[in-house]
Design a protein around this motif. Structure first.
Motif, mmCIF file in Angstrom:
data_model
loop_
_atom_site.group_PDB
_atom_site.id
_atom_site.type_symbol
_atom_site.label_atom_id
_atom_site.label_comp_id
_atom_site.label_asym_id
_atom_site.label_seq_id
_atom_site.Cartn_x
_atom_site.Cartn_y
_atom_site.Cartn_z
ATOM 1 N N THR A 104 -14.283 -15.304 1.662
ATOM 2 C CA THR A 104 -13.966 -16.734 1.704
ATOM 3 C C THR A 104 -13.152 -17.010 2.958
ATOM 4 O OG1 THR A 104 -11.963 -16.384 0.367
ATOM 5 C CG2 THR A 104 -13.995 -16.941 -0.808
ATOM 6 N N ILE A 105 -13.554 -18.070 3.684
ATOM 7 C CA ILE A 105 -12.883 -18.422 4.941
ATOM 8 C C ILE A 105 -12.619 -19.925 4.917
ATOM 9 C CG2 ILE A 105 -12.933 -18.129 7.448
ATOM 10 C CD1 ILE A 105 -15.433 -16.347 7.020
ATOM 11 N N PRO A 106 -11.375 -20.345 4.784
ATOM 12 C CA PRO A 106 -11.087 -21.785 4.736
ATOM 13 C C PRO A 106 -11.521 -22.525 5.997
ATOM 14 C CG PRO A 106 -9.216 -20.515 3.950
ATOM 15 C CD PRO A 106 -10.179 -19.529 4.548
ATOM 16 N N THR A 107 -11.306 -21.914 7.160
ATOM 17 C CA THR A 107 -11.694 -22.535 8.429
ATOM 18 C C THR A 107 -12.233 -21.470 9.367
ATOM 19 O OG1 THR A 107 -9.941 -24.201 8.201
ATOM 20 C CG2 THR A 107 -10.937 -23.947 10.373
ATOM 21 N N ALA A 108 -13.462 -21.652 9.836
ATOM 22 C CA ALA A 108 -14.083 -20.690 10.742
ATOM 23 C C ALA A 108 -14.655 -21.426 11.938
ATOM 24 C CB ALA A 108 -15.187 -19.914 10.023
ATOM 25 N N THR A 109 -14.213 -21.054 13.124
ATOM 26 C CA THR A 109 -14.706 -21.670 14.356
ATOM 27 C C THR A 109 -15.669 -20.704 15.035
ATOM 28 O OG1 THR A 109 -12.660 -22.927 14.643
ATOM 29 C CG2 THR A 109 -14.069 -22.660 16.578
ATOM 30 N N ILE A 110 -16.923 -21.126 15.165
ATOM 31 C CA ILE A 110 -17.974 -20.285 15.730
ATOM 32 C C ILE A 110 -18.325 -20.792 17.125
ATOM 33 C CG2 ILE A 110 -20.308 -19.400 15.410
ATOM 34 C CD1 ILE A 110 -18.322 -18.500 13.289
ATOM 35 N N VAL A 111 -18.409 -19.866 18.063
ATOM 36 C CA VAL A 111 -18.765 -20.208 19.447
ATOM 37 C C VAL A 111 -20.095 -19.540 19.773
ATOM 38 C CG1 VAL A 111 -18.090 -20.113 21.864
ATOM 39 C CG2 VAL A 111 -16.334 -20.358 20.088
ATOM 40 N N ARG A 112 -21.082 -20.350 20.115
ATOM 41 C CA ARG A 112 -22.399 -19.842 20.487
ATOM 42 C C ARG A 112 -22.926 -20.676 21.647
ATOM 43 N NH1 ARG A 112 -20.947 -16.757 17.151
ATOM 44 N NH2 ARG A 112 -22.124 -15.701 15.504
ATOM 45 N N VAL A 117 -18.384 -24.900 17.032
ATOM 46 C CA VAL A 117 -18.501 -25.649 15.783
ATOM 47 C C VAL A 117 -17.501 -25.070 14.782
ATOM 48 C CG1 VAL A 117 -20.003 -26.368 13.896
ATOM 49 C CG2 VAL A 117 -20.951 -26.085 16.194
ATOM 50 N N THR A 118 -16.776 -25.940 14.104
ATOM 51 C CA THR A 118 -15.816 -25.517 13.097
ATOM 52 C C THR A 118 -16.388 -25.773 11.704
ATOM 53 O OG1 THR A 118 -13.908 -25.934 14.530
ATOM 54 C CG2 THR A 118 -13.501 -25.830 12.161
ATOM 55 N N PHE A 119 -16.537 -24.695 10.931
ATOM 56 C CA PHE A 119 -16.992 -24.774 9.543
ATOM 57 C C PHE A 119 -15.778 -24.656 8.619
ATOM 58 C CE2 PHE A 119 -20.703 -22.702 11.676
ATOM 59 C CZ PHE A 119 -21.599 -23.745 11.511
ATOM 60 N N ASP A 150 -17.026 -31.116 8.584
ATOM 61 C CA ASP A 150 -16.470 -32.434 8.268
ATOM 62 C C ASP A 150 -16.984 -33.500 9.231
ATOM 63 O OD1 ASP A 150 -14.913 -32.272 10.590
ATOM 64 O OD2 ASP A 150 -13.141 -31.561 9.513
ATOM 65 N N TRP A 151 -16.730 -34.767 8.892
ATOM 66 C CA TRP A 151 -17.319 -35.878 9.634
ATOM 67 C C TRP A 151 -16.803 -35.974 11.059
ATOM 68 C CZ3 TRP A 151 -21.566 -36.967 7.638
ATOM 69 C CH2 TRP A 151 -21.754 -37.012 6.266
ATOM 70 N N ALA A 152 -15.548 -35.633 11.282
ATOM 71 C CA ALA A 152 -15.019 -35.677 12.647
ATOM 72 C C ALA A 152 -15.746 -34.682 13.546
ATOM 73 C CB ALA A 152 -13.517 -35.387 12.629
ATOM 74 N N GLU A 153 -15.995 -33.475 13.026
ATOM 75 C CA GLU A 153 -16.710 -32.461 13.797
ATOM 76 C C GLU A 153 -18.155 -32.877 14.032
ATOM 77 O OE1 GLU A 153 -16.723 -28.442 15.548
ATOM 78 O OE2 GLU A 153 -15.461 -30.200 15.363
ATOM 79 N N LEU A 154 -18.791 -33.453 13.029
ATOM 80 C CA LEU A 154 -20.170 -33.923 13.173
ATOM 81 C C LEU A 154 -20.263 -35.042 14.201
ATOM 82 C CD1 LEU A 154 -21.107 -33.908 9.392
ATOM 83 C CD2 LEU A 154 -22.173 -32.484 11.152
#
Length: 271
Positions: A104-112, A117-119, A150-154
């Motif tokens: 479980t990861i409350p906040t995960a920032t992926i760079v590709r 993108v922050t999940f 979340d909507w801000a990230e989208l």
């Protein structure tokens, strides 16, 4: 005349050797019980030691995996939860394989590909994890995951303001407000649509769309170009063999699910 009394013949007394030792036969049952009890205690102590050792190594490995996930996803290590399902865990030393793992990861920032993108609220379940002693070769037979953007990230990804609209059956609708040029003037176009995802391209789709400009419906030919402008850059990160299965709009953001087979650790960590 008195009849004669019968004569009583006594057996001779045994001769006792003064130098002989007298041996008394003792009951050996208490000794056998004590030996049996000691054996049970030893077995119990060995079992407890094995359990403690197994739990210690399991906890240490779970912590190391959590640290790897935190480092690769920019998360706080203390917030990452990892549970290994092997019973017993030390069997991994022989098989080099984990039966299953949950994370479980409350906040995960992926760079590709220079895209970030922050999940949020990510839950991962993996089965049949092989080559666990070498991270560069670690691969899971099957993986499933859920999470949320979340909507801000989208809004940042799409280049326009995106908000939750309402539920429509099993799917939710979103409203996208995008700045477009009309005859040299910049105006805001409001688009309502149901979001989805193409599994191969990872591009977010918008179905059943409608759009308006100041409450006036936009012609379909113009709507098509506006939608293309939104979805062209609205692409989710590449996670290797882990594919996006579905998206659903909720008040908190877009909830997604992913599935994959033969998923490499590098697909998740990018390393």
């Amino acid at each position: 005349m008195t009849p004669a009394e019968p004569t009583l013949v006594l057996p001779p007394k045994p001769q006792v050797d003064p130098g002989a030792k007298v041996t008394v036969e003792r009951d050996r049952r208490p000794h056998r019980f004590i030996k049996w009890l000691i054996g049970i205690v030893v077995i119990a102590l060995v079992a407890v030691a094995a359990v403690v050792t197994d739990q210690t190594f399991r906890a240490r490995t779970e912590k190391e995996i959590a640290a790897t996930i935190a480092t690769s996803s920019g998360a706080d290590e203390s917030s990452v939860g990892v549970t290994i399902h092997n019973r017993p865990f030390l069997g991994v030393l022989l098989t080099d394989e984990l039966q299953g793992l949950d994370a479980t990861i409350p906040t995960a920032t992926i760079v590709r590909d220079e895209e970030t993108v922050t999940f949020r609220d990510v839950n991962i379940h993996a089965n049949g994890i092989r080559h666990v002693r070498e991270q560069t070769q670690t691969v899971a037979e099957t993986v499933s995951a859920t999470g949320r953007v979340d909507w801000a990230e989208l809004s940042r990804l799409a280049g326009g303001r995106i908000t939750y609209n309402s539920d429509t059956g099993e799917n939710g609708t979103v409203t996208i407000v995008r700045d477009v040029s009309v005859l040299g003037a910049r105006v805001d176009v409001s688009i309502s649509a149901v979001p989805g995802v193409e599994t191969t391209s990872r591009r977010v789709t918008l179905t059943s769309p409608s759009a308006s400009l100041d409450g006036i419906p936009i012609p379909e030919i113009l709507l098509k170009s506006v939608l293309e402008g939104v979805t062209e850059r609205f692409t989710l990160p590449d996670l290797g063999n882990l594919h996006y299965e579905s998206l659903k709009a909720t008040p908190r953001g877009l909830e997604f699910s992913l599935v994959g087979t033969e998923v490499k650790l590098s697909d998740l960590t990018g390393k």
